[in-house]
Design an enzyme around this catalytic site. Structure first.
Site, PDB file in Angstrom:
ATOM      1  N   ASN A 381       0.843  -1.192   0.000  1.00 18.19           N
ATOM      2  CA  ASN A 381       0.000   0.000   0.000  1.00 18.19           C
ATOM      3  C   ASN A 381       0.881   1.246   0.000  1.00 18.19           C
ATOM      4  O   ASN A 381       1.630   1.474   0.943  1.00 18.19           O
ATOM      5  CB  ASN A 381      -0.886   0.010   1.252  1.00 18.19           C
ATOM      6  CG  ASN A 381      -1.602   1.333   1.450  1.00 18.19           C
ATOM      7  OD1 ASN A 381      -2.583   1.623   0.763  1.00 18.19           O
ATOM      8  ND2 ASN A 381      -1.124   2.160   2.377  1.00 18.19           N
ATOM      9  N   GLU A 382       0.800   2.019  -1.070  1.00 17.09           N
ATOM     10  CA  GLU A 382       1.442   3.346  -1.115  1.00 17.09           C
ATOM     11  C   GLU A 382       2.930   3.328  -0.756  1.00 17.09           C
ATOM     12  O   GLU A 382       3.415   4.234  -0.073  1.00 17.09           O
ATOM     13  CB  GLU A 382       0.719   4.318  -0.187  1.00 17.09           C
ATOM     14  CG  GLU A 382      -0.685   4.664  -0.615  1.00 17.09           C
ATOM     15  CD  GLU A 382      -1.312   5.746   0.243  1.00 17.09           C
ATOM     16  OE1 GLU A 382      -0.632   6.279   1.141  1.00 17.09           O
ATOM     17  OE2 GLU A 382      -2.491   6.059   0.024  1.00 17.09           O
TER      18      GLU A 382
END
Length: 827
Positions: A381-382
């Site tokens: 994630n990110e």
């Protein structure tokens, strides 16, 4: 979810035209009226197929979305596991008050190894729990199930009561306890409604207590260990195609170790699914990245069950062993990486495996022998380290594809919509032949109006896009309008954008870490934001295929970038000197060497500014956005020079230009995001978007020469005499957007039009020879741009009507500041 806010806008239509308005009732245009726009539909052409999973929801435990929110437990800190690791203000007795003697204990007498702290309650003593928000909410006539794990070798009687300041809320219960740890239960029926209740447990003799729980009987679909009904029903009403969970920054932050003696019972860990299944009293506890404790009462089993209950595809996200959200470290531990890869394979078996498999058996033991039909899984994630992330992602994907070739493994492109990290991540994703890439971005409304065409130019042969998190900065109707305009572009590009979800989903109004949010609530009520109403309108009227269409646009009214100049800091102390603003013809607009006072500067932010040794110094290294500004808001075509020195703190400098007021400006953020990145951001009405960004750090004690050249709408930036970058902010923010889809089941053409401006839009619509009925069902969202839904007022709500003037060619007036869906039946 990216922890740091970002900035910037690019405005075509004037801001005042976008912001001013009064809603109007939709009405057919008169034949003699002047036409503002034309929409032309080609029903013979074949547009993109729209999957049933096009729109979904993303649940992350932020803003107390789980404990104190969707998870229906009414007792806060039920197992006495709160810790200063979760929040510096916490103790194991947070949310509890003691009458008599009681202490929390962490020793070998605990309930089990993973539930490490319990309460030792003295004879004749009691403890009282305050619940969440204003207290424990009960409703007259409804049942509430109490349970507690207790130990009293010599025996005791527990007295359990529900009260508020006005007296008892239910009949007091007596619970006999004797012997070692065991679970005891009682049921209350509320005699009054209250939102300020307190649960008290007292003991006649000494006793040990753990897992003190109070659950409403009336949970969503009456599931055990269930969900708060009103919140779950709001999600179900969206008709989401998928449920992404559990994060977000919860997934890719903290330690990657497990919760065990070997790891030292680490409390600040990434979200790991095995921590969250099984009996609730045996689940691990953890510090939540957003600053509180997470009990994991709402865990992976409950997420899968919720997805099934609302008819959504489950889409879990697992850590990739590269942290993000400001931590930005790659874990180098091959054994740990292999363990996480195996955990991911075990997760797929838990979701889909037969009851004869190890993890399928655990699922069945929890009450669900049928598989959950998992088809997609996100890894990471990110991550801000795309090279390190991709190295680990490929190892996860190889293992998953070898054992479960039908599972789609989703990658990501970092926390922004553009920039060096985004570009590198996308290049690596394309080179690796990734199936789907998760994009995240949060921008101001103008960015969304400007970027309706974002996916028009994406490679049709490359990876598909999962837009896993997006929102404009705000919960006003103008934010919903901008998001709706952008969503017409998502649908038009449904061959590329396969999944999309607004974020975040929930916010408890008394525990907010991030705003805006789709659904707001407290302990007794919940309400839909304007953004929710937009999402619901789109999600319940998707259609199965895009019908190609075109529309005329709005004339651009752009002028040059204008505004004063400013200086600011963020969690940093810095000194500024030799500020010079020179017009394009060489004239001096401002010159300040701070040899005198600072009377030319207006302080509108936080922090503490003073003249020190001929420099203008901001000394508060904790203050955020400390803006001071000088000059004329009508300045344009100028050069700004500043000398800046970082004295202490986490970041670098903020040098502003085009300053209109406290919410509308550009600034060059040097050494932002914990001194990892430099970027130009633009704020519009307080909401920010990034225009250009590069990796970069600012050294403490070093003097930097900063120069910004503004010409028309082009800006060139120089650091220590070298060109750092440039941009042209001239993309129009088109306020009139549309898309047309076809619903295969009903045969309806669905004409979806967004008019995000202060004037009605008289529109000629040509259906391209389609044979249609004369009547259309109309659903309209129309309100003032600044309208915000609250607990007591709902100015943004859908209105349905019937329009009887449909023909092959007809006119329709779309109200100012409105979103209108016309469902037109074909004959």
């Amino acid at each position: 979810m990216s922890r740091t806010t970002r900035t910037g806008w690019r405005l075509g239509l004037s801001a005042s035209a976008f912001l001013l308005a009064a809603a109007a009732v939709p009405a057919p245009a008169q034949a003699a009226e002047v036409i503002d726009y034309e929409i032309t539909v080609d029903p013979t052409a074949k547009g993109a197929t729209i999957d049933d999973t096009m729109y979904g929801v993303f649940f992350e435990d932020i803003n107390r979305a789980a404990d104190g929110g969707l998870y229906a437990e009414l007792v806060q800190n039920r197992s006495f596991e709160y810790s200063t690791v979760d929040n510096r203000s916490y103790t194991p007795l947070t949310s509890w008050t003691v009458d008599g003697t009681a202490e929390t204990v962490n020793d070998g007498g605990r309930l089990n190894e993973r539930n490490r702290t319990y309460l030792s309650l003295g004879a004749g003593s009691s403890v009282t729990n305050a619940g969440y928000n204003t207290g424990i909410r009960v409703e007259q006539g409804k049942k509430y199930d109490f349970s507690v794990w207790a130990r009293a070798e010599g025996g005791t009687t527990l007295t359990v009561s529900l009260r508020d300041a006005d007296g008892t809320l239910a009949t007091v219960r007596q619970v006999a306890v004797k012997g070692g740890w065991a679970k005891y239960k009682a049921t209350f029926t509320a005699t009054r409604t209250s939102s300020t209740g307190r649960l008290t447990v007292g003991s006649a003799a000494a006793a040990a207590l753990d897992m003190v729980s109070l659950f409403p009987r009336d949970t969503y679909k009456h599931q055990p260990n269930g969900l708060r009904k009103d919140l779950a029903e709001k999600v179900a009403a969206l008709n989401p195609g998928f449920l992404r969970f559990p994060g977000g920054c919860l997934v890719n932050t903290g330690s990657m170790q497990d919760y065990s003696e070997a790891s030292g019972w680490q409390r600040a860990r990434s979200y790991q699914w095995k921590d969250t299944i099984g009996p609730v009293e045996e689940r691990a506890t953890n510090a939540n990245f957003w600053g509180y404790n997470q009990s994991y009462g709402l865990g992976y089993y409950e997420y899968f069950r919720f997805a099934e209950d609302i008819g959504a595809m489950p889409l879990p996200v697992v850590p990739a062993l590269v942290t993000g959200c400001g931590q930005n470290k790659a874990v180098v531990d091959d054994a740990l990486l292999k363990r996480h890869i195996q955990d991911t394979l075990d997760l797929i078996e838990f979701a889909n495996g037969p009851v004869t498999s190890t993890w399928g058996k655990k699922r069945a033991q929890m009450g669900h022998p049928r598989p959950f039909r998992l088809t997609h899984i996100g890894v990471g994630n990110e991550e801000n380290l795309p090279v390190e992330f991709m190295d680990r992602f490929k190892q996860f994907r190889a293992a998953i594809e070898a054992k479960y070739p039908d599972i789609t493994v989703v990658s990501n492109s970092g926390p922004d919509d553009a920039g060096s990290t985004f570009d590198t991540a996308w290049r690596l994703n394309r080179e690796a032949g990734v199936d789907m890439v998760d994009e995240h971005y949060y921008n101001n409304p103008q960015w969304f109006l400007q970027n309706n065409d974002r996916y028009d130019s994406y490679d049709r042969k490359g990876p598909k896009v999962f837009l896993g998190e997006y929102a404009s900065w705000g919960n006003a109707f103008k934010n919903g309008l901008a998001e709706a305009a952008f969503m017409t572009g998502l649908e038009r590009n449904a061959d590329i954008v396969k999944l999309a979800s607004y974020a975040p989903l929930f916010a408890n109004e008394d525990y907010v870490q991030w705003s805006p949010d789709m659904v707001w609530f407290n302990n007794h009520a919940s309400w839909n934001s304007a953004n929710y109403e937009v999402q619901k309108l789109f999600m319940n009227n998707v259609g199965d295929r895009v019908v190609p269409s075109t529309a005329t646009g709005t004339p651009s009214m752009q002028g040059p970038i204008t505004g004063a100049v400013g200086l600011s800091t963020w969690a940093t102390s810095a000194a500024y000197d030799d500020v010079k603003v020179t017009s394009a013809d060489g004239g001096t607009l401002l010159g300040d060497d701070f040899s005198g006072d600072a009377s030319r500067w207006t302080h509108t932010g936080g922090g503490s500014w003073s003249i020190q040794d001929g420099q203008y110094v901001q000394t508060d290294a904790a203050a955020e956005n400390t803006m001071v500004s000088a000059g004329d808001k009508d300045w344009h075509d100028y050069d700004l020079h500043v000398k800046a020195t970082k004295k202490s703190g986490k970041e670098g400098f903020l040098v502003a230009f085009g300053v209109k007021d406290t919410g509308n400006y550009y600034w060059w953020n040097l050494g932002g995001w914990n001194n990892t990145t430099s970027a130009v951001e633009q704020a519009v009405d307080g909401g920010k978007s990034t225009l250009i960004s590069k990796p970069g750090t600012i050294e403490t004690g070093r003097a930097y020469d900063i120069d910004i050249k503004v010409r028309g709408r082009q800006v060139t930036l120089y650091l220590d005499g070298q060109e750092w970058g440039s941009f042209t902010d001239d993309k129009p923010a088109e306020p009139f957007r549309q898309v047309v889809t076809k619903d295969k089941r009903t045969g309806d053409l669905i004409v979806k039009v967004v008019n995000a401006q202060s004037a009605d839009a008289r529109t000629a619509i040509d259906l391209g020879g389609a044979k249609v009925a004369s009547r259309a069902k109309v659903t309209t969202l129309a309100a003032a741009p600044d309208a915000v839904n609250t607990q007591t007022q709902t100015p943004v709500a859908p209105v349905t009507s019937t329009f009887t003037g449909v023909a092959g060619e007809f006119t329709y007036t779309f109200p100012a500041n409105s979103i209108t869906f016309l469902r037109i039946k074909q004959r």
